[in-house]
Design a protein around this motif. Structure first.
Motif, mmCIF file in Angstrom:
data_model
loop_
_atom_site.group_PDB
_atom_site.id
_atom_site.type_symbol
_atom_site.label_atom_id
_atom_site.label_comp_id
_atom_site.label_asym_id
_atom_site.label_seq_id
_atom_site.Cartn_x
_atom_site.Cartn_y
_atom_site.Cartn_z
ATOM 1 N N TRP A 28 0.847 -1.189 0.000
ATOM 2 C CA TRP A 28 0.000 0.000 0.000
ATOM 3 C C TRP A 28 0.880 1.235 0.000
ATOM 4 O O TRP A 28 1.859 1.323 0.749
ATOM 5 C CB TRP A 28 -0.916 0.019 1.214
ATOM 6 C CG TRP A 28 -1.763 1.255 1.310
ATOM 7 C CD1 TRP A 28 -1.633 2.275 2.199
ATOM 8 C CD2 TRP A 28 -2.870 1.589 0.468
ATOM 9 N NE1 TRP A 28 -2.594 3.234 1.976
ATOM 10 C CE2 TRP A 28 -3.373 2.840 0.915
ATOM 11 C CE3 TRP A 28 -3.486 0.961 -0.613
ATOM 12 C CZ2 TRP A 28 -4.450 3.465 0.313
ATOM 13 C CZ3 TRP A 28 -4.565 1.591 -1.207
ATOM 14 C CH2 TRP A 28 -5.038 2.816 -0.747
ATOM 15 N N PRO A 30 0.439 5.538 0.248
ATOM 16 C CA PRO A 30 -0.517 6.620 0.473
ATOM 17 C C PRO A 30 -0.758 7.374 -0.825
ATOM 18 O O PRO A 30 0.137 7.477 -1.669
ATOM 19 C CB PRO A 30 0.173 7.490 1.527
ATOM 20 C CG PRO A 30 1.619 7.136 1.450
ATOM 21 C CD PRO A 30 1.688 5.713 1.006
ATOM 22 N N ALA A 62 2.560 10.197 3.339
ATOM 23 C CA ALA A 62 1.344 10.086 4.142
ATOM 24 C C ALA A 62 0.801 11.477 4.453
ATOM 25 O O ALA A 62 1.554 12.378 4.828
ATOM 26 C CB ALA A 62 1.646 9.330 5.430
ATOM 27 N N THR A 66 -2.387 10.612 8.912
ATOM 28 C CA THR A 66 -2.219 9.219 8.494
ATOM 29 C C THR A 66 -1.021 8.631 9.212
ATOM 30 O O THR A 66 0.064 9.212 9.197
ATOM 31 C CB THR A 66 -2.010 9.127 6.976
ATOM 32 O OG1 THR A 66 -3.153 9.649 6.306
ATOM 33 C CG2 THR A 66 -1.807 7.678 6.547
ATOM 34 N N LEU A 71 -1.065 2.578 7.208
ATOM 35 C CA LEU A 71 -0.427 1.964 6.043
ATOM 36 C C LEU A 71 -0.252 0.460 6.253
ATOM 37 O O LEU A 71 -0.473 -0.338 5.335
ATOM 38 C CB LEU A 71 0.933 2.611 5.784
ATOM 39 C CG LEU A 71 0.987 4.130 5.608
ATOM 40 C CD1 LEU A 71 2.403 4.556 5.205
ATOM 41 C CD2 LEU A 71 -0.025 4.618 4.590
ATOM 42 N N ALA A 154 6.283 -1.251 7.404
ATOM 43 C CA ALA A 154 5.547 -0.012 7.128
ATOM 44 C C ALA A 154 6.305 1.177 7.690
ATOM 45 O O ALA A 154 6.855 1.102 8.794
ATOM 46 C CB ALA A 154 4.146 -0.078 7.731
ATOM 47 N N THR A 156 6.249 5.674 7.868
ATOM 48 C CA THR A 156 5.946 7.070 7.517
ATOM 49 C C THR A 156 7.258 7.824 7.732
ATOM 50 O O THR A 156 7.376 8.679 8.618
ATOM 51 C CB THR A 156 4.809 7.640 8.380
ATOM 52 O OG1 THR A 156 5.071 7.371 9.776
ATOM 53 C CG2 THR A 156 3.475 7.025 7.991
ATOM 54 N N GLY A 175 5.332 4.221 2.818
ATOM 55 C CA GLY A 175 4.672 3.083 2.183
ATOM 56 C C GLY A 175 4.704 1.876 3.083
ATOM 57 O O GLY A 175 5.289 1.893 4.178
#
Length: 338
Positions: A28, A30, A62, A66, A71, A154, A156, A175
């Motif tokens: 995933w 953002p 992000a 977020t 994420l 994950a 940020t 991501g």
């Protein structure tokens, strides 16, 4: 007094050793995108300068509000949907940017994925985090502490970056990538080989967020040399531990630090251009999330195919590094979005 030489660890397991086997994958990013052109005025540079030095043209960030767990949940959900059995009885989260310093973020991620009650914890090894998490997940499987592990990486990472620092603001991004692992044996499709890990805390100052400060600092040239040397050496060790030769390798899946490092590493290993997987141009350096994002993207677009033999390697702050091998499986469930 001469400092002890850093040691890398790799087991010498019997032929019946339990191996983590890849059964599902997801990722995933953002939705907010920052292009090189967006950075031109702020940093006094241009797209050509950034791309020539990093290989990056765009990266995902992000949005405010977020979190890393947001994420991680999205990537984890996709990995579970991809798996032949969409379950997990342990969650390992590799991250350097947890939602808060205490408690760990993994239990919250597990709960949001409907996995409340399973063991869940964080692993912090920066850009080597996915491989450190893989070794940890493999231990859970080998000891019978878990039958299936959801490993998520994950970040940020943009929250650690000074937006006015040209040396880091053009590189790092956000991501998440995730894999589902089950216990298996050597040689079967999707089985990871021995995971080789190393560290050198004497050089921690090359990449760090100093105590009491907010932003990452990086000594670029020294980091470049260390990254190429450590990943090349560790990759050779991991390939040998798997009983392979470098000439057996079909694809190199290296941490997406920057294009110059990737090319120098591949040249050092003698791997031709067609063997080098990369997605850094469109996602930037996503730290721990880099390798699972790369695997998901390149398997989806056909550059990575069932049967390919891979060497996976990463290098990050700490200093930390690692490598392993993998024979890519034919994942049975399409990785469409939920």
């Amino acid at each position: 007094m001469t400092a002890a030489r850093p040691r890398e660890t790799a087991g010498t397991p019997p032929p019946t050793a339990v191996r983590p086997v890849l059964t599902g994958i997801g990722s995933w990013l953002p939705p907010d995108v920052l292009t090189n052109h967006d950075l031109e005025r702020r940093l006094g540079t241009d797209d050509a300068w950034i791309h020539s030095r990093t290989g990056i043209r765009r990266r995902h960030l992000a949005a405010p509000g977020t979190t890393t767990s947001d994420l991680a949940v999205e990537a984890g959900r996709r990995a579970l949907k991809s798996a032949e059995e969409p379950t997990a009885d342990a969650v390992v989260l590799a991250t350097t940017t947890p939602d808060r310093s205490c408690p760990a973020t993994a239990p919250q991620v597990a709960a949001r994925l409907g996995l409340s009650g399973v063991p869940a914890f964080d692993v912090a090894a920066v850009c080597s985090g996915f491989l450190y998490g893989l070794a940890t997940a493999g231990g859970l499987l080998a000891t019978g502490s878990a039958c299936r592990v959801l490993l998520i990486a994950a970040e940020t990472f943009s929250t650690l970056i000074d937006p006015a620092d040209r040396s880091t603001a053009v590189i790092f991004a956000d991501g998440a990538g995730a894999v589902v692992l089950r216990a298996g044996t050597d040689g079967e499709p999707g089985a990871f080989g021995p995971v080789v890990l190393g560290s050198d805390g004497d050089l921690a100052g090359l990449i760090e967020v100093p105590a009491g400060e907010r932003y990452l600092r990086m000594q670029g040239r020294a980091t470049f040399r260390q990254a190429v040397e450590r990943m090349a050496t560790t990759s050779r060790t991991a390939v040998a531990a798997a009983g392979w030769r470098l000439t057996d390798i079909d694809r190199l899946a290296a941490h997406q630090a920057n294009t110059r490092i990737l090319h120098a590493l591949a040249d050092e290993l003698g791997l031709p251009p067609g063997h080098r997987l990369s997605n850094i141009e469109h996602v930037g350096n996503t730290a721990a999330a880099s390798i699972p994002l790369l695997l998901d993207h390149t398997s989806a677009d056909g550059r990575l195919r069932p049967g390919h033999r891979l060497v996976l390697t990463a290098f990050g702050a700490g200093l930390t590094w690692g490598a392993t091998t993998l024979r890519w499986p034919d994942l049975p469930v399409p990785r469409d979005t939920p």
